[in-house]
Design a protein around this motif. Structure first.
Motif, PDB file in Angstrom:
ATOM      1  N   THR A 155       0.822  -1.130  -0.153  1.00 12.22           N
ATOM      2  CA  THR A 155       0.051  -0.192  -0.046  1.00 12.22           C
ATOM      3  C   THR A 155       0.831   1.307   0.221  1.00 12.22           C
ATOM      4  O   THR A 155       1.840   1.306   0.832  1.00 12.22           O
ATOM      5  CB  THR A 155      -0.794   0.022   1.299  1.00 12.22           C
ATOM      6  N   ARG A 156       0.455   2.212  -0.766  1.00 11.55           N
ATOM      7  CA  ARG A 156       1.262   3.471  -1.146  1.00 11.55           C
ATOM      8  C   ARG A 156       0.225   4.700  -1.248  1.00 11.55           C
ATOM      9  O   ARG A 156      -0.620   4.390  -1.928  1.00 11.55           O
ATOM     10  CB  ARG A 156       1.987   3.273  -2.209  1.00 11.55           C
ATOM     11  N   ILE A 157       0.472   5.717  -0.335  1.00  8.31           N
ATOM     12  CA  ILE A 157      -0.480   6.773  -0.424  1.00  8.31           C
ATOM     13  C   ILE A 157       0.282   8.022  -0.799  1.00  8.31           C
ATOM     14  O   ILE A 157       1.272   8.496   0.086  1.00  8.31           O
ATOM     15  CB  ILE A 157      -1.288   7.027   0.655  1.00  8.31           C
ATOM     16  N   THR A 158       0.288   8.726  -1.903  1.00  7.69           N
ATOM     17  CA  THR A 158       0.902  10.016  -2.082  1.00  7.69           C
ATOM     18  C   THR A 158       0.467  11.095  -2.387  1.00  7.69           C
ATOM     19  O   THR A 158      -1.021  11.000  -2.560  1.00  7.69           O
ATOM     20  CB  THR A 158       1.638   9.624  -3.576  1.00  7.69           C
ATOM     21  N   PHE A 159       0.663  12.276  -2.129  1.00  2.00           N
ATOM     22  CA  PHE A 159       0.417  13.637  -2.197  1.00  2.00           C
ATOM     23  C   PHE A 159       1.150  14.419  -3.168  1.00  2.00           C
ATOM     24  O   PHE A 159       2.174  14.641  -2.867  1.00  2.00           O
ATOM     25  CB  PHE A 159       0.262  14.415  -0.846  1.00  2.00           C
ATOM     26  N   PRO A 185      -3.222  26.842  -8.029  1.00  2.00           N
ATOM     27  CA  PRO A 185      -2.464  26.991  -6.523  1.00  2.00           C
ATOM     28  C   PRO A 185      -3.377  26.270  -5.442  1.00  2.00           C
ATOM     29  O   PRO A 185      -4.623  26.238  -5.261  1.00  2.00           O
ATOM     30  CB  PRO A 185      -2.359  28.432  -6.139  1.00  2.00           C
ATOM     31  N   GLY A 186      -2.584  25.361  -4.705  1.00  2.66           N
ATOM     32  CA  GLY A 186      -3.190  24.673  -3.623  1.00  2.66           C
ATOM     33  C   GLY A 186      -4.027  23.201  -3.862  1.00  2.66           C
ATOM     34  O   GLY A 186      -4.504  22.845  -2.928  1.00  2.66           O
ATOM     35  N   LEU A 187      -4.081  22.983  -5.391  1.00  6.58           N
ATOM     36  CA  LEU A 187      -4.457  21.707  -5.698  1.00  6.58           C
ATOM     37  C   LEU A 187      -3.754  20.575  -5.302  1.00  6.58           C
ATOM     38  O   LEU A 187      -2.461  20.633  -5.409  1.00  6.58           O
ATOM     39  CB  LEU A 187      -5.097  21.617  -6.900  1.00  6.58           C
ATOM     40  N   VAL A 188      -4.244  19.509  -4.502  1.00  7.37           N
ATOM     41  CA  VAL A 188      -3.359  18.407  -4.258  1.00  7.37           C
ATOM     42  C   VAL A 188      -4.088  16.990  -4.666  1.00  7.37           C
ATOM     43  O   VAL A 188      -5.339  17.038  -4.433  1.00  7.37           O
ATOM     44  CB  VAL A 188      -3.104  18.186  -2.689  1.00  7.37           C
TER      45      VAL A 188
END
Length: 231
Positions: A155-159, A185-188
């Motif tokens: 399992t891998r969770i990325t931002f 700007p600010g979108l992840v």
């Protein structure tokens, strides 16, 4: 050669939601060792056909499609990963080869002949596929990533944030690569990747983020600059 099949889901979130999720996930998931203090760079060169078949199939929502990219994590890297990602329904299969810097530079110039001389079956398949379908370098996509990992079901969770791109310069190893901003700007983008099934304790934390799944592609987002007149 790497060959993995897994499930991938994506969510668009904001910086406050990211901070909250990172705080929660950090309790029971390990930070990716490459994170450093602020994460790490991801830079990919995408290839497509002369008529942009991969782009069109993604935009049109085809259930089976693929994308081919060459990826590095630093402009100073001495190797790169040549990756084929194939999507069938909710599953993603990723196969990859490690290329040295000279081979990678040849790829950025649209020269794939060296692949036919390598021993790996994937290399020979890629040479035939890229050549027969007239694949060419189309776009560099770059962003900043912070990741959490656990060995359970891989399992891998990325931002991912600060998405930027170039459709005019394909030098994957250039330090001062000219790039234009793609995401606001600010979108992840939070991506959740796992093999088999997602453990309940992770799913419960993700459910705290009240966002619907999205089906966005960084490659397609970057290409929309030149595709603005697309019908």
């Amino acid at each position: 050669m790497l060959d993995v099949t897994r499930t991938e889901v994506k969510y668009d979130i904001g910086p406050l939601e990211m901070a909250d999720m990172k705080r929660r996930l950090g309790i029971f998931m390990a930070c990716d060792p490459h994170n450093g203090e602020k994460g790490y760079l991801v830079r990919s060169l995408y290839f497509d056909t002369l008529r942009d078949a991969d782009f069109e199939e993604k935009v049109e929502g085809y259930d089976e499609r693929q994308k081919i990219r060459l990826r590095v994590y630093s402009a100073d890297a001495q190797t790169a990963k040549l990756e084929v990602k194939e999507k069938t329904g909710g599953f993603q299969r990723k196969r990859s080869l490690i290329l040295n810097r000279e081979e990678s530079m040849r790829m950025t110039e649209g020269d794939y002949r060296f692949l036919s001389d390598r021993d790996e079956p994937l290399a020979k398949w890629l040479y035939a596929f890229l050549s027969a379908r007239c694949y060419r370098p189309k776009c560099i996509v770059e962003y900043d990533r912070y990741a959490y990992i656990t060995d359970q079901n891989d399992t891998r969770i990325t931002f991912d944030q600060n998405l930027r791109a170039s459709e005019s310069n394909f030098d994957l190893f250039r330090n001062d690569l000219p790039l234009y901003p793609v995401s606001p700007p600010g979108l992840v983008t939070m991506e959740v990747k796992y093999t088999g099934f997602l453990f309940t304790y992770i799913k419960n934390e993700l459910n705290r983020c009240d966002k619907a799944q999205v089906s966005n592609s960084k490659y397609c987002k970057a290409r929309m600059i030149s595709k603005r007149g697309r019908n």
